[in-house]
Write a protein that holds these residues in place. Structure first.
Motif, mmCIF file in Angstrom:
data_model
loop_
_atom_site.group_PDB
_atom_site.id
_atom_site.type_symbol
_atom_site.label_atom_id
_atom_site.label_comp_id
_atom_site.label_asym_id
_atom_site.label_seq_id
_atom_site.Cartn_x
_atom_site.Cartn_y
_atom_site.Cartn_z
ATOM 1 N N ALA A 33 0.830 -1.212 0.000
ATOM 2 C CA ALA A 33 0.000 0.000 0.000
ATOM 3 C C ALA A 33 0.862 1.259 0.000
ATOM 4 O O ALA A 33 0.475 2.275 -0.576
ATOM 5 C CB ALA A 33 -0.923 -0.013 1.211
ATOM 6 N N SER A 34 2.031 1.192 0.632
ATOM 7 C CA SER A 34 2.881 2.379 0.733
ATOM 8 C C SER A 34 3.406 2.836 -0.626
ATOM 9 O O SER A 34 3.802 3.999 -0.783
ATOM 10 C CB SER A 34 4.071 2.097 1.667
ATOM 11 O OG SER A 34 4.957 1.156 1.088
ATOM 12 N N LEU A 90 10.002 -8.196 1.923
ATOM 13 C CA LEU A 90 9.142 -7.072 1.562
ATOM 14 C C LEU A 90 9.680 -5.766 2.141
ATOM 15 O O LEU A 90 9.636 -4.722 1.479
ATOM 16 C CB LEU A 90 7.718 -7.318 2.075
ATOM 17 C CG LEU A 90 6.926 -8.427 1.385
ATOM 18 C CD1 LEU A 90 5.613 -8.689 2.122
ATOM 19 C CD2 LEU A 90 6.648 -8.072 -0.070
ATOM 20 N N GLY A 91 10.184 -5.832 3.361
ATOM 21 C CA GLY A 91 10.726 -4.633 3.988
ATOM 22 C C GLY A 91 11.956 -4.111 3.268
ATOM 23 O O GLY A 91 12.072 -2.915 2.987
ATOM 24 N N VAL A 92 12.876 -5.008 2.959
ATOM 25 C CA VAL A 92 14.099 -4.614 2.246
ATOM 26 C C VAL A 92 13.749 -4.076 0.857
ATOM 27 O O VAL A 92 14.298 -3.062 0.407
ATOM 28 C CB VAL A 92 15.074 -5.801 2.142
ATOM 29 C CG1 VAL A 92 16.251 -5.450 1.234
ATOM 30 C CG2 VAL A 92 15.584 -6.195 3.525
ATOM 31 N N ALA A 93 12.824 -4.759 0.175
ATOM 32 C CA ALA A 93 12.416 -4.321 -1.163
ATOM 33 C C ALA A 93 11.792 -2.931 -1.121
ATOM 34 O O ALA A 93 12.036 -2.098 -1.999
ATOM 35 C CB ALA A 93 11.424 -5.325 -1.762
ATOM 36 N N ALA A 94 10.983 -2.656 -0.092
ATOM 37 C CA ALA A 94 10.360 -1.340 0.041
ATOM 38 C C ALA A 94 11.415 -0.258 0.263
ATOM 39 O O ALA A 94 11.339 0.824 -0.335
ATOM 40 C CB ALA A 94 9.357 -1.347 1.194
ATOM 41 N N MET A 95 12.397 -0.555 1.122
ATOM 42 C CA MET A 95 13.433 0.437 1.388
ATOM 43 C C MET A 95 14.299 0.688 0.159
ATOM 44 O O MET A 95 14.692 1.826 -0.115
ATOM 45 C CB MET A 95 14.292 -0.011 2.576
ATOM 46 C CG MET A 95 13.551 0.067 3.915
ATOM 47 S SD MET A 95 14.607 -0.261 5.348
ATOM 48 C CE MET A 95 14.873 -2.030 5.174
ATOM 49 N N ILE A 194 7.653 5.418 3.386
ATOM 50 C CA ILE A 194 8.002 4.127 2.790
ATOM 51 C C ILE A 194 9.179 3.496 3.529
ATOM 52 O O ILE A 194 9.193 2.284 3.797
ATOM 53 C CB ILE A 194 8.331 4.294 1.294
ATOM 54 C CG1 ILE A 194 7.083 4.728 0.523
ATOM 55 C CG2 ILE A 194 8.874 2.987 0.707
ATOM 56 C CD1 ILE A 194 7.337 5.061 -0.935
ATOM 57 N N LEU A 195 10.184 4.318 3.854
ATOM 58 C CA LEU A 195 11.353 3.821 4.583
ATOM 59 C C LEU A 195 10.945 3.278 5.948
ATOM 60 O O LEU A 195 11.416 2.222 6.378
ATOM 61 C CB LEU A 195 12.375 4.941 4.753
ATOM 62 C CG LEU A 195 13.697 4.561 5.443
ATOM 63 C CD1 LEU A 195 14.443 3.515 4.628
ATOM 64 C CD2 LEU A 195 14.560 5.795 5.639
ATOM 65 N N THR A 196 10.062 3.984 6.625
ATOM 66 C CA THR A 196 9.591 3.545 7.938
ATOM 67 C C THR A 196 8.837 2.220 7.830
ATOM 68 O O THR A 196 9.061 1.299 8.628
ATOM 69 C CB THR A 196 8.667 4.607 8.564
ATOM 70 O OG1 THR A 196 9.389 5.831 8.715
ATOM 71 C CG2 THR A 196 8.165 4.149 9.930
ATOM 72 N N THR A 202 10.969 -5.223 8.110
ATOM 73 C CA THR A 202 12.225 -5.974 8.228
ATOM 74 C C THR A 202 12.499 -6.384 9.674
ATOM 75 O O THR A 202 12.801 -7.552 9.964
ATOM 76 C CB THR A 202 13.407 -5.130 7.704
ATOM 77 O OG1 THR A 202 13.142 -4.746 6.346
ATOM 78 C CG2 THR A 202 14.711 -5.921 7.765
ATOM 79 N N VAL A 203 12.390 -5.437 10.587
ATOM 80 C CA VAL A 203 12.653 -5.712 12.001
ATOM 81 C C VAL A 203 11.654 -6.733 12.548
ATOM 82 O O VAL A 203 12.023 -7.689 13.247
ATOM 83 C CB VAL A 203 12.598 -4.412 12.836
ATOM 84 C CG1 VAL A 203 12.662 -4.726 14.331
ATOM 85 C CG2 VAL A 203 13.735 -3.482 12.441
ATOM 86 N N PHE A 204 10.372 -6.529 12.232
ATOM 87 C CA PHE A 204 9.355 -7.454 12.720
ATOM 88 C C PHE A 204 9.556 -8.852 12.135
ATOM 89 O O PHE A 204 9.329 -9.854 12.815
ATOM 90 C CB PHE A 204 7.955 -6.944 12.360
ATOM 91 C CG PHE A 204 6.841 -7.745 12.989
ATOM 92 C CD1 PHE A 204 6.463 -7.520 14.299
ATOM 93 C CD2 PHE A 204 6.184 -8.733 12.263
ATOM 94 C CE1 PHE A 204 5.439 -8.264 14.892
ATOM 95 C CE2 PHE A 204 5.160 -9.490 12.837
ATOM 96 C CZ PHE A 204 4.795 -9.249 14.160
ATOM 97 N N GLY A 205 9.988 -8.913 10.866
ATOM 98 C CA GLY A 205 10.251 -10.210 10.239
ATOM 99 C C GLY A 205 11.344 -10.987 10.960
ATOM 100 O O GLY A 205 11.209 -12.191 11.215
ATOM 101 N N PHE A 206 12.450 -10.294 11.302
ATOM 102 C CA PHE A 206 13.534 -10.958 12.047
ATOM 103 C C PHE A 206 13.055 -11.384 13.431
ATOM 104 O O PHE A 206 13.389 -12.478 13.909
ATOM 105 C CB PHE A 206 14.746 -10.023 12.154
ATOM 106 C CG PHE A 206 15.615 -10.020 10.932
ATOM 107 C CD1 PHE A 206 16.240 -11.178 10.506
ATOM 108 C CD2 PHE A 206 15.805 -8.857 10.208
ATOM 109 C CE1 PHE A 206 17.058 -11.195 9.375
ATOM 110 C CE2 PHE A 206 16.606 -8.858 9.078
ATOM 111 C CZ PHE A 206 17.240 -10.016 8.659
#
Length: 223
Positions: A33-34, A90-95, A194-196, A202-206
Motif C-alpha cells: 500500500a505504501s 518485503l521490507g528490504v524491497a520497500a526500502m 516508505i522507509l519507515t 524488516t525488524v518485525f520479520g527478524f
C-alpha cells in the motif's frame, strides 16, 4: 441452516475481519500500500491479499478436514517461519524502492505501463495472501473442526471467514493508503513513510523468525 450454525458463521465473519488486521498481515500489506499511486490501488491490494489468503485456507483446509487430520506442529511452525522471511524481503524491497528514480514509471530510460506496474503489485498481494494462508492453515483447520460437524459446513465456514478477511483488509488498506497518497507530492515525506514501513517490516520479520525458531523451539524440532 439452523440458528446455531448461522451464529457460528456470523462469528466466523467477525473473526475473519479481526484476523485480517493481525500484525504480520498488516505490516506485509502495508509495504504494498505504501507504494500505491492511487487510493483504490491500495484498496485493491488488500482485496487481492484476501483472495489469496482465502483460496489457500479453503483448499488446504477442506483437504485436511476430509482426511480428518491436521498439520504436524513442526511443519505448521515452518510455514509460519516463511512469513518472517517474506516480511524481511518485503521490507528490504520497500526500502530499496526509494533509491530508484521515482519519476512516473520511468526506469533506466524505459517507460513502464502503469497498468502493468499495478498488476504486478496485485499479484504480489495475492502471493502474500497465499503465504499467509499457508501459515494459518493449521489454526484454521483446528478452529473449523471445533465449530462445525460436516465438510459442507466447514467449507461454508471457511468461505465466510475468508469474506471477513477480504473486507477487513480492504478497510485497512484503504485507511493506511490515505497518508501515503496524501504525501505523494511531498517527496521527502513520502520517502520517509516508505522507509519507515520497510524498516518496521524488516525488524518485525527478524523478530518473528527469532521468536518461532528460538523461543517456540522450531530450530530444536529440526535438529
Amino acid at each position: 441452516m439452523d440458528v446455531t450454525f448461522f451464529s457460528v458463521l456470523a462469528l466466523g465473519f467477525i473473526l475473519g475481519i479481526r484476523h485480517a488486521i493481525e500484525p504480520d498481515h498488516v505490516i506485509a500489506v502495508s509495504t504494498i500500500a505504501s507504494q500505491s499511486k492511487k487510493l483504490w490501488h491500495a484498496s485493491l491490494a488488500g482485496v487481492f491479499w484476501g483472495i489469496g489468503h482465502t483460496a489457500t485456507l479453503f483448499i488446504i483446509g477442506i483437504f485436511l478436514i476430509l482426511m480428518k487430520n491436521d498439520i504436524p506442529e513442526k511443519w505448521a511452525m515452518t510455514l509460519e517461519f516463511l512469513v518472517g522471511i517474506m516480511l524481511v524481503y518485503l521490507g528490504v524491497a520497500a526500502m530499496l524502492s526509494i533509491r530508484k528514480n521515482r519519476t512516473p514509471h520511468r526506469e533506466h530510460g524505459h517507460v513502464h505501463n502503469p497498468a502493468s506496474v499495478n498488476r504486478g503489485r496485485y499479484y504480489k498481494s495475492l502471493f502474500i495472501g497465499f503465504v499467509h494462508g499457508l501459515a494459518g492453515s493449521a489454526a484454521m483447520v483446528l478452529l473449523t473442526m471445533s465449530t462445525v460437524h460436516s465438510v459442507w459446513q466447514g467449507a461454508l465456514y471457511i468461505i465466510v471467514f475468508g469474506i471477513g478477511t477480504v473486507i477487513g483488509m480492504l478497510i485497512f488498506t484503504t485507511i493506511i493508503g490515505i497518508p501515503f497518497i496524501m504525501s505523494m507530492k511531498q517527496m521527502v515525506t513520502s520517502k520517509a513513510l516508505i522507509l519507515t514501513t520497510g524498516a518496521v517490516s524488516t525488524v518485525f520479520g527478524f523478530y518473528y523468525m527469532y521468536n518461532l525458531g528460538v523461543n517456540d523451539g522450531l530450530f530444536n524440532l529440526w535438529m
